[in-house]
Design a protein around this motif. Sequence first.
Motif, mmCIF file in Angstrom:
data_model
loop_
_atom_site.group_PDB
_atom_site.id
_atom_site.type_symbol
_atom_site.label_atom_id
_atom_site.label_comp_id
_atom_site.label_asym_id
_atom_site.label_seq_id
_atom_site.Cartn_x
_atom_site.Cartn_y
_atom_site.Cartn_z
ATOM 1 N N ASN A 40 -65.288 -14.006 -7.351
ATOM 2 C CA ASN A 40 -65.814 -13.539 -8.640
ATOM 3 C C ASN A 40 -66.610 -14.627 -9.370
ATOM 4 N N GLY A 41 -66.763 -15.805 -8.742
ATOM 5 C CA GLY A 41 -67.544 -16.888 -9.318
ATOM 6 C C GLY A 41 -66.726 -17.901 -10.103
ATOM 7 N N SER A 42 -65.431 -17.657 -10.272
ATOM 8 C CA SER A 42 -64.597 -18.629 -10.980
ATOM 9 C C SER A 42 -64.200 -19.760 -10.031
ATOM 10 N N TRP A 43 -63.691 -20.834 -10.604
ATOM 11 C CA TRP A 43 -63.323 -22.024 -9.847
ATOM 12 C C TRP A 43 -61.851 -22.322 -10.037
ATOM 13 N N GLN A 44 -61.219 -22.896 -9.013
ATOM 14 C CA GLN A 44 -59.833 -23.330 -9.087
ATOM 15 C C GLN A 44 -59.705 -24.695 -8.447
ATOM 16 N N LEU A 45 -58.817 -25.493 -9.003
ATOM 17 C CA LEU A 45 -58.452 -26.770 -8.411
ATOM 18 C C LEU A 45 -56.972 -26.663 -8.086
ATOM 19 N N LYS A 46 -56.643 -26.640 -6.788
ATOM 20 C CA LYS A 46 -55.269 -26.398 -6.367
ATOM 21 C C LYS A 46 -54.697 -27.594 -5.632
ATOM 22 N N GLY A 47 -53.400 -27.823 -5.873
ATOM 23 C CA GLY A 47 -52.662 -28.834 -5.120
ATOM 24 C C GLY A 47 -53.024 -30.256 -5.515
ATOM 25 N N GLY A 48 -52.478 -31.194 -4.761
ATOM 26 C CA GLY A 48 -52.791 -32.600 -4.953
ATOM 27 C C GLY A 48 -51.997 -33.273 -6.058
ATOM 28 N N SER A 49 -52.063 -34.575 -6.054
ATOM 29 C CA SER A 49 -51.396 -35.388 -7.072
ATOM 30 C C SER A 49 -52.271 -35.439 -8.322
ATOM 31 N N GLU A 50 -51.715 -35.973 -9.373
ATOM 32 C CA GLU A 50 -52.470 -36.128 -10.614
ATOM 33 C C GLU A 50 -53.705 -36.991 -10.386
ATOM 34 N N GLU A 51 -53.566 -38.046 -9.595
ATOM 35 C CA GLU A 51 -54.691 -38.939 -9.291
ATOM 36 C C GLU A 51 -55.776 -38.212 -8.490
ATOM 37 N N GLU A 52 -55.379 -37.398 -7.512
ATOM 38 C CA GLU A 52 -56.351 -36.650 -6.704
ATOM 39 C C GLU A 52 -57.087 -35.620 -7.562
ATOM 40 N N ARG A 53 -56.370 -34.976 -8.469
ATOM 41 C CA ARG A 53 -56.990 -33.990 -9.352
ATOM 42 C C ARG A 53 -57.953 -34.675 -10.329
ATOM 43 N N LEU A 54 -57.613 -35.868 -10.789
ATOM 44 C CA LEU A 54 -58.505 -36.623 -11.659
ATOM 45 C C LEU A 54 -59.781 -36.995 -10.908
ATOM 46 N N SER A 55 -59.641 -37.426 -9.651
ATOM 47 C CA SER A 55 -60.821 -37.744 -8.824
ATOM 48 C C SER A 55 -61.693 -36.513 -8.652
ATOM 49 N N ALA A 56 -61.070 -35.370 -8.448
ATOM 50 C CA ALA A 56 -61.818 -34.123 -8.284
ATOM 51 C C ALA A 56 -62.592 -33.803 -9.557
ATOM 52 N N ARG A 57 -61.942 -33.936 -10.700
ATOM 53 C CA ARG A 57 -62.615 -33.638 -11.970
ATOM 54 C C ARG A 57 -63.786 -34.595 -12.227
ATOM 55 N N GLU A 58 -63.637 -35.852 -11.860
ATOM 56 C CA GLU A 58 -64.739 -36.807 -12.002
ATOM 57 C C GLU A 58 -65.907 -36.417 -11.105
ATOM 58 N N TRP A 59 -65.609 -36.044 -9.854
ATOM 59 C CA TRP A 59 -66.647 -35.627 -8.903
ATOM 60 C C TRP A 59 -67.361 -34.388 -9.421
ATOM 61 N N ILE A 60 -66.584 -33.422 -9.934
ATOM 62 C CA ILE A 60 -67.164 -32.193 -10.478
ATOM 63 C C ILE A 60 -68.117 -32.520 -11.628
ATOM 64 N N SER A 61 -67.710 -33.426 -12.508
ATOM 65 C CA SER A 61 -68.558 -33.770 -13.656
ATOM 66 C C SER A 61 -69.863 -34.426 -13.233
ATOM 67 N N LEU A 62 -69.857 -35.113 -12.095
ATOM 68 C CA LEU A 62 -71.067 -35.779 -11.619
ATOM 69 C C LEU A 62 -71.954 -34.889 -10.757
#
Length: 72
Positions: A40-62
């Motif tokens: 449906n076009g929405s996004w999810q970030l699933k699993g991982g540690s807090e550090e891995e999720r933070l890295s994902a959010r930084e990558w997404i922002s860039l």
Amino acid sequence: MSKWPGYHHVMKLETHDETPARGAEVIARFGKAALIKQPNGSWQLKGGSEEERLSAREWISLFLHEAVVPCG
């Protein structure tokens, strides 16, 4: 009576299915965290540690500005 004398607690194991739903697509992985685009076009970030999720959010922002990933 317990199978093991003196053992009264049972360890409960929980598993989390990281398999995306039908039609969903794993866009990127950050360790055990997965960025998933839903059909449906929405996004999810699933699993991982807090550090891995933070890295994902930084990558997404860039690199993936159009992805709006809910916190949590």
